[in-house]
Write a protein that holds these residues in place. Structure first.
Motif, PDB file in Angstrom:
ATOM      1  N   GLY A  99       0.816  -1.212   0.000  1.00  0.00           N
ATOM      2  CA  GLY A  99       0.000   0.000   0.000  1.00  0.00           C
ATOM      3  C   GLY A  99       0.843   1.253   0.000  1.00  0.00           C
ATOM      4  O   GLY A  99       0.524   2.231  -0.690  1.00  0.00           O
ATOM      5  N   SER A 100       1.936   1.237   0.751  1.00  0.00           N
ATOM      6  CA  SER A 100       2.807   2.412   0.796  1.00  0.00           C
ATOM      7  C   SER A 100       3.466   2.666  -0.551  1.00  0.00           C
ATOM      8  O   SER A 100       3.575   3.816  -1.004  1.00  0.00           O
ATOM      9  CB  SER A 100       3.881   2.230   1.877  1.00  0.00           C
ATOM     10  N   SER A 108      11.793   5.989   3.749  1.00  0.00           N
ATOM     11  CA  SER A 108      12.421   5.035   4.664  1.00  0.00           C
ATOM     12  C   SER A 108      11.874   5.155   6.087  1.00  0.00           C
ATOM     13  O   SER A 108      11.415   4.180   6.674  1.00  0.00           O
ATOM     14  CB  SER A 108      13.942   5.253   4.666  1.00  0.00           C
ATOM     15  N   GLY A 109      11.920   6.354   6.637  1.00  0.00           N
ATOM     16  CA  GLY A 109      11.490   6.521   8.022  1.00  0.00           C
ATOM     17  C   GLY A 109      10.008   6.279   8.206  1.00  0.00           C
ATOM     18  O   GLY A 109       9.586   5.600   9.150  1.00  0.00           O
ATOM     19  N   GLY A 110       9.178   6.834   7.321  1.00  0.00           N
ATOM     20  CA  GLY A 110       7.728   6.700   7.449  1.00  0.00           C
ATOM     21  C   GLY A 110       7.263   5.258   7.313  1.00  0.00           C
ATOM     22  O   GLY A 110       6.452   4.782   8.116  1.00  0.00           O
ATOM     23  N   LEU A 111       7.769   4.548   6.306  1.00  0.00           N
ATOM     24  CA  LEU A 111       7.334   3.172   6.093  1.00  0.00           C
ATOM     25  C   LEU A 111       7.786   2.273   7.235  1.00  0.00           C
ATOM     26  O   LEU A 111       7.029   1.411   7.691  1.00  0.00           O
ATOM     27  CB  LEU A 111       7.875   2.659   4.753  1.00  0.00           C
ATOM     28  N   GLN A 112       8.995   2.458   7.691  1.00  0.00           N
ATOM     29  CA  GLN A 112       9.474   1.625   8.799  1.00  0.00           C
ATOM     30  C   GLN A 112       8.636   1.849  10.060  1.00  0.00           C
ATOM     31  O   GLN A 112       8.320   0.895  10.782  1.00  0.00           O
ATOM     32  CB  GLN A 112      10.944   1.927   9.081  1.00  0.00           C
ATOM     33  N   ALA A 113       8.246   3.096  10.313  1.00  0.00           N
ATOM     34  CA  ALA A 113       7.418   3.380  11.487  1.00  0.00           C
ATOM     35  C   ALA A 113       6.038   2.736  11.341  1.00  0.00           C
ATOM     36  O   ALA A 113       5.501   2.161  12.300  1.00  0.00           O
ATOM     37  CB  ALA A 113       7.282   4.891  11.678  1.00  0.00           C
ATOM     38  N   ARG A 114       5.472   2.831  10.137  1.00  0.00           N
ATOM     39  CA  ARG A 114       4.154   2.228   9.922  1.00  0.00           C
ATOM     40  C   ARG A 114       4.223   0.707  10.012  1.00  0.00           C
ATOM     41  O   ARG A 114       3.312   0.069  10.560  1.00  0.00           O
ATOM     42  CB  ARG A 114       3.590   2.671   8.566  1.00  0.00           C
ATOM     43  N   LEU A 115       5.282   0.114   9.484  1.00  0.00           N
ATOM     44  CA  LEU A 115       5.437  -1.342   9.587  1.00  0.00           C
ATOM     45  C   LEU A 115       5.508  -1.777  11.051  1.00  0.00           C
ATOM     46  O   LEU A 115       4.912  -2.783  11.438  1.00  0.00           O
ATOM     47  CB  LEU A 115       6.702  -1.792   8.852  1.00  0.00           C
ATOM     48  N   ARG A 116       6.225  -1.015  11.848  1.00  0.00           N
ATOM     49  CA  ARG A 116       6.349  -1.362  13.271  1.00  0.00           C
ATOM     50  C   ARG A 116       4.995  -1.304  13.958  1.00  0.00           C
ATOM     51  O   ARG A 116       4.647  -2.182  14.768  1.00  0.00           O
ATOM     52  CB  ARG A 116       7.315  -0.385  13.936  1.00  0.00           C
ATOM     53  N   ILE A 117       4.205  -0.255  13.626  1.00  0.00           N
ATOM     54  CA  ILE A 117       2.872  -0.119  14.232  1.00  0.00           C
ATOM     55  C   ILE A 117       1.973  -1.264  13.803  1.00  0.00           C
ATOM     56  O   ILE A 117       1.254  -1.870  14.623  1.00  0.00           O
ATOM     57  CB  ILE A 117       2.246   1.241  13.852  1.00  0.00           C
ATOM     58  N   VAL A 118       1.987  -1.579  12.491  1.00  0.00           N
ATOM     59  CA  VAL A 118       1.146  -2.665  11.974  1.00  0.00           C
ATOM     60  C   VAL A 118       1.524  -3.990  12.615  1.00  0.00           C
ATOM     61  O   VAL A 118       0.656  -4.779  13.024  1.00  0.00           O
ATOM     62  CB  VAL A 118       1.274  -2.740  10.432  1.00  0.00           C
ATOM     63  N   LEU A 119       2.811  -4.263  12.720  1.00  0.00           N
ATOM     64  CA  LEU A 119       3.259  -5.523  13.312  1.00  0.00           C
ATOM     65  C   LEU A 119       2.902  -5.598  14.797  1.00  0.00           C
ATOM     66  O   LEU A 119       2.451  -6.644  15.281  1.00  0.00           O
ATOM     67  CB  LEU A 119       4.766  -5.681  13.113  1.00  0.00           C
ATOM     68  N   ASP A 120       3.102  -4.500  15.524  1.00  0.00           N
ATOM     69  CA  ASP A 120       2.765  -4.490  16.947  1.00  0.00           C
ATOM     70  C   ASP A 120       1.266  -4.704  17.152  1.00  0.00           C
ATOM     71  O   ASP A 120       0.851  -5.432  18.078  1.00  0.00           O
ATOM     72  CB  ASP A 120       3.188  -3.167  17.591  1.00  0.00           C
ATOM     73  N   VAL A 220      10.619  -9.860  10.253  1.00  0.00           N
ATOM     74  CA  VAL A 220       9.959  -9.260   9.093  1.00  0.00           C
ATOM     75  C   VAL A 220      10.321  -7.788   8.987  1.00  0.00           C
ATOM     76  O   VAL A 220      10.595  -7.273   7.892  1.00  0.00           O
ATOM     77  CB  VAL A 220       8.428  -9.434   9.204  1.00  0.00           C
ATOM     78  N   SER A 221      10.320  -7.096  10.117  1.00  0.00           N
ATOM     79  CA  SER A 221      10.652  -5.672  10.107  1.00  0.00           C
ATOM     80  C   SER A 221      12.075  -5.449   9.593  1.00  0.00           C
ATOM     81  O   SER A 221      12.318  -4.542   8.776  1.00  0.00           O
ATOM     82  CB  SER A 221      10.494  -5.104  11.518  1.00  0.00           C
ATOM     83  N   VAL A 222      13.015  -6.273  10.054  1.00  0.00           N
ATOM     84  CA  VAL A 222      14.404  -6.134   9.617  1.00  0.00           C
ATOM     85  C   VAL A 222      14.529  -6.430   8.126  1.00  0.00           C
ATOM     86  O   VAL A 222      15.209  -5.711   7.381  1.00  0.00           O
ATOM     87  CB  VAL A 222      15.318  -7.069  10.436  1.00  0.00           C
ATOM     88  N   LEU A 223      13.873  -7.484   7.658  1.00  0.00           N
ATOM     89  CA  LEU A 223      13.983  -7.874   6.253  1.00  0.00           C
ATOM     90  C   LEU A 223      13.410  -6.802   5.330  1.00  0.00           C
ATOM     91  O   LEU A 223      14.045  -6.419   4.328  1.00  0.00           O
ATOM     92  CB  LEU A 223      13.249  -9.197   6.033  1.00  0.00           C
ATOM     93  N   LEU A 224      12.219  -6.290   5.661  1.00  0.00           N
ATOM     94  CA  LEU A 224      11.609  -5.273   4.806  1.00  0.00           C
ATOM     95  C   LEU A 224      12.371  -3.955   4.890  1.00  0.00           C
ATOM     96  O   LEU A 224      12.474  -3.226   3.896  1.00  0.00           O
ATOM     97  CB  LEU A 224      10.152  -5.071   5.198  1.00  0.00           C
ATOM     98  N   SER A 225      12.917  -3.645   6.053  1.00  0.00           N
ATOM     99  CA  SER A 225      13.723  -2.429   6.189  1.00  0.00           C
ATOM    100  C   SER A 225      14.973  -2.519   5.330  1.00  0.00           C
ATOM    101  O   SER A 225      15.381  -1.536   4.687  1.00  0.00           O
ATOM    102  CB  SER A 225      14.090  -2.233   7.662  1.00  0.00           C
ATOM    103  N   ARG A 226      15.579  -3.722   5.297  1.00  0.00           N
ATOM    104  CA  ARG A 226      16.764  -3.907   4.470  1.00  0.00           C
ATOM    105  C   ARG A 226      16.422  -3.733   2.997  1.00  0.00           C
ATOM    106  O   ARG A 226      17.169  -3.098   2.238  1.00  0.00           O
ATOM    107  CB  ARG A 226      17.349  -5.297   4.726  1.00  0.00           C
ATOM    108  N   GLN A 227      15.291  -4.288   2.573  1.00  0.00           N
ATOM    109  CA  GLN A 227      14.886  -4.147   1.168  1.00  0.00           C
ATOM    110  C   GLN A 227      14.582  -2.690   0.839  1.00  0.00           C
ATOM    111  O   GLN A 227      14.890  -2.217  -0.264  1.00  0.00           O
ATOM    112  CB  GLN A 227      13.662  -5.019   0.887  1.00  0.00           C
ATOM    113  N   LEU A 228      13.983  -1.969   1.786  1.00  0.00           N
ATOM    114  CA  LEU A 228      13.677  -0.562   1.549  1.00  0.00           C
ATOM    115  C   LEU A 228      14.936   0.256   1.388  1.00  0.00           C
ATOM    116  O   LEU A 228      15.038   1.101   0.484  1.00  0.00           O
ATOM    117  CB  LEU A 228      12.821  -0.025   2.709  1.00  0.00           C
ATOM    118  N   ASP A 229      15.904   0.013   2.252  1.00  0.00           N
ATOM    119  CA  ASP A 229      17.167   0.750   2.130  1.00  0.00           C
ATOM    120  C   ASP A 229      17.907   0.374   0.846  1.00  0.00           C
ATOM    121  O   ASP A 229      18.534   1.232   0.215  1.00  0.00           O
ATOM    122  CB  ASP A 229      18.070   0.420   3.339  1.00  0.00           C
TER     123      ASP A 229
END
Length: 234
Positions: A99-100, A108-120, A220-229
């Protein structure tokens, strides 16, 4: 020759007879404890089966996730099917990821924050499912002995009342009331002991499953963050 009096018939001390001879207060206590025990066993069997299923599903999904298969293919399998456990976490993260990017909001910062919220949020929802109904076991385990004790005290009060009314301290007068009272205590322990043991076991199982959910959310958060970077540096 002096006639011998017939021996009084033995008092029926079976569990059903003790229940039927009790007054309405003790009967209510006994029925309440019996229903509580049945409810506890229903929860025990249901949660044991649910946790065993959750463990199998987590193990199976962990193998798929670690196989190196592209994330989009894994998500395609889950897209239209039922989701639970690790699959629900992964699907929620991928939906936010897709969706993002579809809305051009994959900074980078916005998507990672949203992923963390969604996962939590998803971990909290899955944890609530795992913990559901365990409070019944805790409540019955702590309260049932006291409820049974209340029935015992009430039954003993009735026994002493019977002694006073009969003006006799004969064991035949006292025994039925005391037996009814102790039966209420036994039912309280019968409900409480399995509830306490099962609560300790099942809450430990739930804690381990929730720990696996939290660890997978971090993966999952680490893997997607790595792909985003990696995309940002491309």
């Amino acid at each position: 020759m002096e006639a011998v009096e017939p021996v009084a018939a033995a008092h029926d001390m079976s569990m059903f007879a003790l229940f039927m001879q009790a007054d309405w207060v003790v009967k209510s206590v006994m029925l309440g404890l019996l229903f509580a025990s049945i409810a506890c066993w229903a929860v025990i069997f249901a949660k044991a089966a649910a946790y065993a299923k959750a463990k199998r599903e987590m193990k199976a999904f962990d193998r798929i996730f670690a196989s190196g298969e592209p994330l989009t293919q894994i998500y395609a399998r889950l897209k239209d099917g039922p989701r639970s456990g690790l699959g629900a976490l992964f699907a929620a993260a991928m939906e936010e990821w897709n969706g993002s990017h579809a809305d051009n909001a994959a900074s980078s910062g916005g998507l990672q924050a949203r992923l963390r919220i969604v996962l939590d949020t998803t971990v909290a929802a899955e944890s609530e499912k795992l913990d559901r109904s365990l409070s019944l076991l805790a409540t019955v385990g702590s309260a049932a002995p006291f409820v049974g004790l209340f029935g015992t005290v009430w039954g003993i009060m009735n026994a002493f009342t019977s002694i006073a009314a009969a003006k006799s301290t004969s064991l035949a007068v006292v025994a039925p009331g005391i037996a009814e009272a102790l039966f209420a205590t036994a039912l309280g322990l019968l409900a409480a002991i399995p509830a306490v043991i099962a609560y300790n076991k099942l809450s430990g199982d739930a804690g381990r499953l929730i720990g696996r959910l939290e660890a997978f959310a971090d993966r999952v958060s680490v893997l997607l963050s790595r792909q985003l970077d990696a995309r940002g540096n491309a």
